[in-house]
Design an enzyme around this catalytic site. Structure first.
Site, PDB file in Angstrom:
ATOM      1  N   ASP A  60       0.836  -1.200   0.000  1.00 53.91           N
ATOM      2  CA  ASP A  60       0.000   0.000   0.000  1.00 53.91           C
ATOM      3  C   ASP A  60       0.876   1.258   0.000  1.00 53.91           C
ATOM      4  OD1 ASP A  60      -2.266   1.575   0.125  1.00 53.91           O
ATOM      5  OD2 ASP A  60      -3.096   0.594   1.896  1.00 53.91           O
TER       6      ASP A  60
ATOM      7  N   ASP B 220     -10.754   2.165  -3.091  1.00 57.05           N
ATOM      8  CA  ASP B 220     -11.293   1.923  -1.745  1.00 57.05           C
ATOM      9  C   ASP B 220     -12.803   2.012  -1.759  1.00 57.05           C
ATOM     10  OD1 ASP B 220      -9.026   1.337  -0.421  1.00 57.05           O
ATOM     11  OD2 ASP B 220      -8.839   3.234   0.648  1.00 57.05           O
TER      12      ASP B 220
HETATM   13  C1  GLA Z   1      -5.649   2.098   2.135  1.00 57.11           C
HETATM   14  C2  GLA Z   1      -6.048   0.929   1.279  1.00 57.11           C
HETATM   15  C3  GLA Z   1      -7.110   0.108   1.997  1.00 57.11           C
HETATM   16  C4  GLA Z   1      -6.587  -0.357   3.328  1.00 57.11           C
HETATM   17  C5  GLA Z   1      -6.129   0.827   4.141  1.00 57.11           C
HETATM   18  C6  GLA Z   1      -5.432   0.384   5.411  1.00 57.11           C
HETATM   19  O1  GLA Z   1      -6.673   3.014   2.238  1.00 57.11           O
HETATM   20  O2  GLA Z   1      -6.479   1.342   0.028  1.00 57.11           O
HETATM   21  O3  GLA Z   1      -7.488  -0.987   1.211  1.00 57.11           O
HETATM   22  O4  GLA Z   1      -5.535  -1.260   3.126  1.00 57.11           O
HETATM   23  O5  GLA Z   1      -5.237   1.651   3.418  1.00 57.11           O
HETATM   24  O6  GLA Z   1      -5.002   1.428   6.171  1.00 57.11           O
END
Ligand code: GLA
Length: 682
Positions: free
Chosen positions: A419, A489
């Site tokens: 990430d 997300d």
């Molecule tokens: C980002 C990612 C999510 C999740 C969060 C965790 O927003 O896109 O899928 O992994 O971080 O903090």
């Protein structure tokens, strides 16, 4: 016309003589420099050409030298034998008396010699939770359309580094001349399409964006541009997409055509609040539904007062890559063993490029984060998140060692979600000297790719997901070391239809992680039926992101059938040729299908949006063998049938010419069909 001919057509450098009375030298250029002595023009002459065959590709090398300065460019044009994609890039080098500044150093910068009255550019733009919106722009005479992405990290949001240039009127999925230009690069990018004053000439440029300042190149050091990947089609946008997908599977993604597992990711099911029991319960749940992997998301790491837990949430711990034993007393190896005991693979979330100011790493090495001398730090998530200085090899080594130790503690680690939740907001590298600060953007992206490559080389069996607050890393640069993206997300299926539609323009379905989540959706609060959530997710790499204990027994049983159905169609979805049949931008539904290369299997999806009453759409299938006999079956069915299927056995010709009438009804209705050649059933 071919993509190869387009790549060979030239490399527009500032100052080249044009032979034209009105426009004597090239000003609109893809390569532009300030020489060591301050001069600004280039006069490149061909100084040699080579051609070699290598691993199923032909590589043309063209050496260009300046007439006056010891400055040279080597261009590479790589044509694959088994797909229509052509990769092109350049190496730039000089031995002038001092550094040369690169004002532009594009990967591709050439005229497109196709007469057309209309030139349009299709691109993908977006932001967190709203990625990959498809938009078009016409390029009028004397105009330029420029798509710049300047985040430094989450670059696919602003303007994805992949565009389609449509030449002529009436371009659609099936018809028309289209040039795809996609940069294999996860950093800042700039794509430009320019037409001259009367539209008789169109020029296309694609490369690293340098509006953040020129890149300083020392004598006898080679600057390598990223690859630009070109696809030329005279059969519309659909063919461009299919060729990109084919190229990515065959020549880019580490695991190529390997099937991606059905997984459960812990994020939306538990966020930062979990115990070992929460996670093993999730494992039980996903196993029961037919899942194949469990992925532990954010919240498992950090030490002491900086541990990432339900109190600190996203404010602490980044940079301290050790397990938080308060939360997970038995450690990650134990957790992975628990997964293995249930027959599940194990995956882990990491965010290697980041530090929290609340971390031991930052306390010990405040000079390891990007920052501008004399200015306060600009912090992101949790008001503590900063980006590490990936220009600095010592920082990268440290991250490699820390994470390598974590990975070594999980012998069965099969998957990593990488990430990245911040941009480069602090535009300074403590590692680079004061006169090299603008080099930060390119060097950072190289540093990221270097680290990805090292992890990939050490554990080649691990599948990586490139995530950047959702789809910020939806680019071919990341896909060389990752096998999939987290496109957004936003997991609301209604919104996902659009996001995934955008993603599919360039990136293959296997790379598109699509998770079934809770209803009401956590981001939009929209309520949707479970079938709809599944049907949208079945169009890519299916997964879950919820706590299975929140599902009713009926929902679990529906999920079991859906996963089983997905496993049937998974090979054709993940490896097949995509045909987009009806666009959600034009109709209140999206329809798409995948067909196997051998034309023996296909899967068809009709995903309704907000349909007033009932709507019957005739979907004419594509990519089948006209003479083969197929059987069509609606799968993942609820109580209702969505189509009167033509007959048990129907020819490919009928399916493609007459089509299937699919009736959708109301707000969130959808249907999925599995199509098999009867030959294979004998
Ligand atoms: C980002 C990612 C999510 C999740 C969060 C965790 O927003 O896109 O899928 O992994 O971080 O903090």
């Amino acid at each position: 016309m071919t993509a190869f001919e387009l790549a060979m057509a030239g490399y527009l450098a500032f100052g080249q003589l044009t032979g034209n009375y009105y426009e004597a030298i090239t000003k609109h250029a893809g390569l532009q420099v300030i020489h060591a002595d301050g001069a600004v023009t280039l006069r490149l002459r061909e100084a040699g050409k080579e051609k070699k065959e290598e691993d199923g590709a032909t590589i043309e090398t063209i050496r260009l030298k300046d007439e006056r300065y010891p400055f040279e460019v080597t261009r590479y044009i790589k044509r694959w034998n088994d797909c229509a994609a052509v990769e092109t890039w350049a190496e730039i080098r000089h031995s002038e008396a001092g550094p040369v500044r690169l004002v532009r150093a594009d990967s591709f910068a050439a005229p497109v010699d196709v007469a057309s009255d209309v030139v349009r550019v299709m691109s993908l733009t977006g932001i967190a939770k709203n990625e990959a919106n498809v938009s078009w722009s016409s390029v009028g005479n004397g105009q330029s359309v420029e798509l710049v992405s300047s985040a430094g990290t989450r670059n696919a949001w602003e303007s994805n580094a992949a565009i389609m240039v449509e030449l002529g009127d009436g371009v659609d999925e099936e018809r028309g001349k289209v040039l795809g230009v996609a940069l294999e690069w996860p950093g800042n990018s700039c794509c430009r399409v320019r037409r001259n004053w009367n539209g008789s000439r169109t020029e296309v440029f694609s490369g690293v964006d340098m509006t953040t300042g020129p890149y300083t190149l020392d004598p006898n050091v080679t600057f390598t541009t990223p690859k630009a990947v070109l696809v030329w089609s005279e059969r519309g946008r659909g063919e461009v997409s299919r060729q990109y997908h084919r190229w990515a599977h065959r020549h880019l993604m580490p695991h190529g055509y390997d099937l991606h597992p059905v997984l459960l990711n812990s994020w939306e099911g538990s966020y930062f609040s979990f115990t070992e029991k929460t996670l093993t319960d999730m494992m039980d749940g996903v196993k029961e539904m037919g899942g194949e992997m469990f992925v532990l998301d954010d919240g498992w790491f950090g030490r002491g007062k900086f541990a990432r837990d339900e109190v600190n949430k996203a404010t602490a711990g980044l940079g301290d890559w050790c397990v938080n034993t308060n939360k997970l007393p038995h450690g990650l190896g134990w957790l992975a063993d628990e997964a293995a005991r249930r027959g599940l693979k194990f995956g882990l979330w990491v965010e290697p490029e980041m530090a929290s100011t609340n971390s031991w790493l930052y306390r010990e090495h405040p000079d390891w984060v990007l920052q501008e001398a004399g200015r306060p730090l600009v912090c992101g998530r949790g008001r503590t998140q900063v980006t590490l200085d990936f220009c600095n090899p010592v920082v990268r080594d440290n991250l490699f060692e820390q994470l390598d130790a974590v990975y070594s503690s999980i012998s069965s680690l099969a998957y990593v979600k990488w990430d990245c939740n911040a941009n480069i907001w602090n535009s300074g590298s403590p590692y680079l000297t004061a006169d090299r600060q603008p080099n930060l953007w390119y060097d950072y992206a190289k540093g990221y790719l270097d680290l990805m490559a090292r992890f990939q080389a050490k554990r080649p069996h691990i599948m990586t997901q490139a995530c950047a607050s959702g789809g910020g890393r939806m680019d071919f640069g990341s896909l060389r070391y990752a096998d999939e993206f987290w496109p957004s997300d936003c997991t609301d299926p209604y919104r996902r239809i659009f996001i995934q539609w955008g993603c599919s323009q360039f990136y293959p379905a296997s790379a598109m992680a699509c998770h079934v989540t809770a209803s009401p959706n956590h981001q939009t609060k929209r309520k949707t039926p479970l079938k709809y959530r599944f049907d949208v997710a079945l169009t890519g790499r299916l997964g879950f992101e919820l706590h299975p204990k929140d599902l009713t027994p009926d929902e679990v049983s529906f999920a079991k059938t859906a996963v089983a159905d997905y496993k049937h169609i998974r090979p054709v979805v993940q490896r097949g040729d995509l045909y987009r049949l009806a666009s959600p931008y034009e109709k209140p539904l999206a329809a798409l299908m995948y067909a196997s290369e051998t034309k023996d299997a296909a899967a068809l999806f009709a995903l309704g949006l907000m349909i007033d009453g009932e709507r019957t759409e005739t979907l004419k299938l594509r990519g089948l063998d006209p003479d083969a006999i197929y059987s069509v079956r609606e799968i993942n069915r609820g109580a209702r049938r969505h189509a009167a299927i033509p007959a048990d056995a129907v020819t490919g010709r009928e399916l493609m010419e007459k089509g299937i009438d699919v009736t959708l009804c109301g707000d969130y209705d959808s249907a999925v069909f599995e199509i098999y050649s009867m030959e294979d059933c004998k």
